[in-house]
Design a protein around this motif. Structure first.
Motif, PDB file in Angstrom:
ATOM      1  N   LEU A  90      38.511 -63.818  47.629  1.00 26.30           N
ATOM      2  CA  LEU A  90      38.035 -64.388  46.369  1.00 26.30           C
ATOM      3  C   LEU A  90      37.125 -65.592  46.605  1.00 26.30           C
ATOM      4  O   LEU A  90      36.150 -65.783  45.873  1.00 26.30           O
ATOM      5  CB  LEU A  90      39.224 -64.792  45.493  1.00 26.30           C
TER       6      LEU A  90
ATOM      7  N   ARG B 226      42.069 -67.403  39.327  1.00 24.52           N
ATOM      8  CA  ARG B 226      42.882 -66.479  40.147  1.00 24.52           C
ATOM      9  C   ARG B 226      43.236 -67.119  41.488  1.00 24.52           C
ATOM     10  O   ARG B 226      44.354 -66.947  41.984  1.00 24.52           O
ATOM     11  CB  ARG B 226      42.114 -65.171  40.360  1.00 24.52           C
TER      12      ARG B 226
ATOM     13  N   LYS C 130      33.785 -64.215  47.385  1.00 22.10           N
ATOM     14  CA  LYS C 130      33.131 -63.726  46.160  1.00 22.10           C
ATOM     15  C   LYS C 130      32.639 -64.888  45.298  1.00 22.10           C
ATOM     16  O   LYS C 130      31.564 -64.810  44.700  1.00 22.10           O
ATOM     17  CB  LYS C 130      34.095 -62.851  45.361  1.00 22.10           C
TER      18      LYS C 130
ATOM     19  N   ILE D  60      37.397 -66.396  38.816  1.00 19.27           N
ATOM     20  CA  ILE D  60      37.752 -66.360  40.236  1.00 19.27           C
ATOM     21  C   ILE D  60      38.536 -67.613  40.610  1.00 19.27           C
ATOM     22  O   ILE D  60      39.561 -67.529  41.305  1.00 19.27           O
ATOM     23  CB  ILE D  60      36.489 -66.204  41.113  1.00 19.27           C
TER      24      ILE D  60
END
Length: 110
Positions: A89, A14, A92, A11
């Motif tokens: 993100l 990204r 998350k 994550i």
């Protein structure tokens, strides 16, 4: 436990990629705005005859203005989508970190 760490690492990777894409989009928005306003200024200067520019300057100014507005708008839309994905993100990632079940150690460093 390792799966959670791998997920968090993926994550974060990204998020970094998207942050770079967002920066590119910001630059394109700025370039589009500069082109749009520069093209519009060229149109005004050409139409008023202040500098005695040829008619092709009018065409170049119109193309710059229209192309710049289109580029700024498209890049702005891409930037909004990228920032929304980054926010998702980050949420998350926060959930994954909370799911690890870290413990507070009494007397430990803050």
């Amino acid at each position: 436990m390792s799966d959670a760490h791998d997920l968090i690492g993926d994550i974060e990777e990204r998020i970094e990629e998207l942050a770079e894409a967002a920066e590119r989009s910001r630059k394109l928005v700025l370039a589009g705005r500069i082109a749009a306003w520069g093209g519009a200024a060229l149109v005004v200067v050409t139409l008023t005859g202040i500098l005695g520019l040829p008619p092709t300057a009018l065409v170049v100014g119109l193309a710059g203005a229209l192309g710049g507005f289109a580029m700024a708008g498209s890049s702005s839309s891409s930037l909004d989508q990228t920032l929304a994905e980054i926010a998702d993100l980050e949420r998350k990632r926060s959930e994954a970190i909370d799911g690890i079940g870290l413990r507070v150690i009494p007397g430990g460093r803050a």
